[in-house]
Scaffold this motif. Sequence first.
Motif, PDB file in Angstrom:
ATOM      1  N   LEU A  42       9.677   1.486  -0.885  1.00  0.00           N
ATOM      2  CA  LEU A  42       8.579   0.519  -1.528  1.00  0.00           C
ATOM      3  C   LEU A  42       7.959  -0.443  -0.298  1.00  0.00           C
ATOM      4  O   LEU A  42       8.209  -1.540  -0.549  1.00  0.00           O
ATOM      5  N   THR A  43       7.217   0.331   0.534  1.00  0.00           N
ATOM      6  CA  THR A  43       6.884  -0.402   1.865  1.00  0.00           C
ATOM      7  C   THR A  43       5.710  -1.047   1.628  1.00  0.00           C
ATOM      8  O   THR A  43       5.129  -1.652   2.404  1.00  0.00           O
ATOM      9  N   ARG A  44       4.840  -0.966   0.653  1.00  0.00           N
ATOM     10  CA  ARG A  44       3.666  -1.389   0.287  1.00  0.00           C
ATOM     11  C   ARG A  44       3.204  -1.055  -0.985  1.00  0.00           C
ATOM     12  O   ARG A  44       3.975  -0.212  -1.669  1.00  0.00           O
ATOM     13  N   PRO A  45       2.329  -1.672  -1.528  1.00  0.00           N
ATOM     14  CA  PRO A  45       1.800  -1.537  -2.903  1.00  0.00           C
ATOM     15  C   PRO A  45       1.475  -0.113  -3.260  1.00  0.00           C
ATOM     16  O   PRO A  45       0.848   0.524  -2.264  1.00  0.00           O
ATOM     17  N   ILE A  46       1.709   0.340  -4.336  1.00  0.00           N
ATOM     18  CA  ILE A  46       1.396   1.808  -4.845  1.00  0.00           C
ATOM     19  C   ILE A  46      -0.108   1.646  -5.390  1.00  0.00           C
ATOM     20  O   ILE A  46      -0.326   0.769  -6.587  1.00  0.00           O
ATOM     21  N   LEU A  47      -1.161   1.938  -4.622  1.00  0.00           N
ATOM     22  CA  LEU A  47      -2.480   1.538  -5.057  1.00  0.00           C
ATOM     23  C   LEU A  47      -3.238   2.620  -5.863  1.00  0.00           C
ATOM     24  O   LEU A  47      -2.587   3.698  -5.944  1.00  0.00           O
ATOM     25  N   ALA A  48      -4.281   2.321  -6.466  1.00  0.00           N
ATOM     26  CA  ALA A  48      -5.274   3.320  -7.315  1.00  0.00           C
ATOM     27  C   ALA A  48      -5.435   4.529  -6.296  1.00  0.00           C
ATOM     28  O   ALA A  48      -5.968   4.342  -5.115  1.00  0.00           O
ATOM     29  N   GLY A  49      -5.089   5.472  -7.052  1.00  0.00           N
ATOM     30  CA  GLY A  49      -5.273   7.019  -6.143  1.00  0.00           C
ATOM     31  C   GLY A  49      -4.200   7.352  -5.436  1.00  0.00           C
ATOM     32  O   GLY A  49      -4.137   8.416  -4.937  1.00  0.00           O
ATOM     33  N   ASP A  50      -3.110   6.443  -5.248  1.00  0.00           N
ATOM     34  CA  ASP A  50      -1.985   7.165  -4.344  1.00  0.00           C
ATOM     35  C   ASP A  50      -1.138   8.022  -5.275  1.00  0.00           C
ATOM     36  O   ASP A  50      -1.090   7.826  -6.547  1.00  0.00           O
ATOM     37  N   LYS A  51      -0.604   8.918  -4.658  1.00  0.00           N
ATOM     38  CA  LYS A  51       0.085  10.214  -5.075  1.00  0.00           C
ATOM     39  C   LYS A  51       1.548   9.843  -4.468  1.00  0.00           C
ATOM     40  O   LYS A  51       1.656  10.328  -3.152  1.00  0.00           O
ATOM     41  N   ILE A  52       2.625   9.520  -5.119  1.00  0.00           N
ATOM     42  CA  ILE A  52       3.958   9.318  -4.475  1.00  0.00           C
ATOM     43  C   ILE A  52       4.769  10.557  -4.902  1.00  0.00           C
ATOM     44  O   ILE A  52       4.387  11.249  -5.855  1.00  0.00           O
ATOM     45  N   SER A  53       5.754  11.003  -4.089  1.00  0.00           N
ATOM     46  CA  SER A  53       6.610  12.174  -3.993  1.00  0.00           C
ATOM     47  C   SER A  53       7.750  11.951  -5.046  1.00  0.00           C
ATOM     48  O   SER A  53       8.167  12.895  -5.654  1.00  0.00           O
ATOM     49  N   GLN A  54       8.182  10.674  -5.081  1.00  0.00           N
ATOM     50  CA  GLN A  54       9.387  10.460  -6.141  1.00  0.00           C
ATOM     51  C   GLN A  54       9.122   9.201  -6.866  1.00  0.00           C
ATOM     52  O   GLN A  54       8.459   8.247  -6.147  1.00  0.00           O
TER      53      GLN A  54
END
Length: 527
Positions: free
Chosen positions: A133-145
């Motif tokens: 969790l190194t930065r905000p998860i922003l609109a449009g981000d796709k995280i892998s897990q």
Amino acid sequence: MKKAVNYIVFISLFLILGAFKSNAQNFNRAVKTDENFEASIPHPEQSKEVNQKLSDLEKKSGKKPNIVWIIIDDLGYGEPGAYGGGAAIGAATPEMDKLAAEGLKLTSCYSQQTCTPTRSAILTGRLPVRTGLTRPILAGDKISQNPWADEISLPKILSDHGYYTLLTGKWHIGEGEGMRPHDVGFDEYYGFYPAQKEITQGIDPRRFPDLVLNEELLKAFETIRPANHLTHGFKDGTTKELEEIKTLDDMGRADHKLADFTISKIKELSGSNKPFFIEHCFMKVHADNFDNPDYPGLSTAKYPYKNAVAEVDMHIGRIVKALETAGELENTFIFVTSDNGPQMDAWPDGGYTPFRGAKGTTFEGGVRVPGIAYWKGMITPGRKSDDVFDLMDLFGTSLRLAGISQNKLPDDRYYDFIDQSSFLFHDNGKGNRESVYFWWGTELMAIRMREYKEHIKVIIPQAPHMWIDYATVQDVGLAPWLFNLYIDPKEEMPVGHRRNAWLASLGAQLKAHAATFKKYPPKNIGL
């Protein structure tokens, strides 16, 4: 990620010569008792006295103490009057000043460099680079897990040990199912998932005319926009979307509504024998700030940011008063702080720090924040300390207050917190933390140890105030930048080869810190 960790180890090894090993050990007062826990400075007599103090209080009250964290968003170190700001810079803060005068004012309290990393770190007791969790998860981000899937959060631990756990206000550590506050351990959540700007950018034509007034772009934005509803969630998965933020006045009123909820819960929970943990996270003073229309121009300065500071201070007073009215003040540990330094990129909708840098950097201006510890009858009024305190230490301190041994935590990961209860609650407590490490994403940037700060990478703005939007991460060059913060708090005059013998000692600490990632590798969630 493996490449990044190897690079960290390489840089750290480059900084150290074996000939300095004995000096580094003498300089370092911390003792490591468990391989997967951060070393701490032992104060056995101090710990013994505080253990007795806490035991006596529990016998008197009949339950474990309540814990209340009050997290202000993007408040600068220099904003509260107790830290040199207040009325002198256009926004009086009598409530924070009173808590500082009647409690412990920390002058070397450290956050992460931005919001999501800090908020995740204090709830996991682990550096963001370890959790992903190194930065905000922003609109449009796709995280892998889902980064929370295998993390053990403080609210979950406390809830499992008899506490009622509540988060009110801003979350900003994941909006998807499985990542919401009530999914990761809180019994109840009442607030907004994102920051103010992420909510209002779709309804504010003054600041975002190219979005709000462009029908095509606004339609595209609607497919990725973050949640803009006040949300009420519960541990069983029940999640209700309440009022939607439709106007800027709605956003302006949000913090009053959130404070009302926390106050109502204090009243409700005080009637139980169950202790409570409340993390109250203000939406303000994160840009974009909008006045509450019910009391516009609250500050002397009249600017929206200053009005937001004054409003937040007012609500802190209301929350403390609610604890007093409920008869819980003498059994409640209160900690007031900010999640990072001021966001100067939003100036004048941003705060003040006397230090170099701002939010987004690992200079002091980005990571040194107000830290006020208050507990009536337990913390001696008028205490001040410059011993280092990392906000992750709230994790360890809260475990101690709940009577939970850190040895009950899973041993397959590394923990960066320190239990600072003996420091905070002893009448003349000394800090238990020796070092604070600073990261930017997956880059190891700096270390503070005693009054010394050593940088191996720095963030340099390319224009005034542009510490995020127009800044670059740079290597320091021929030698680490070493500053003595007691003679140079603005980090302007490196003293490594001219006035200081501890360059290699701090380098040794960086090497040891980097080595923890070899056995306990960090997660990469795709950010």
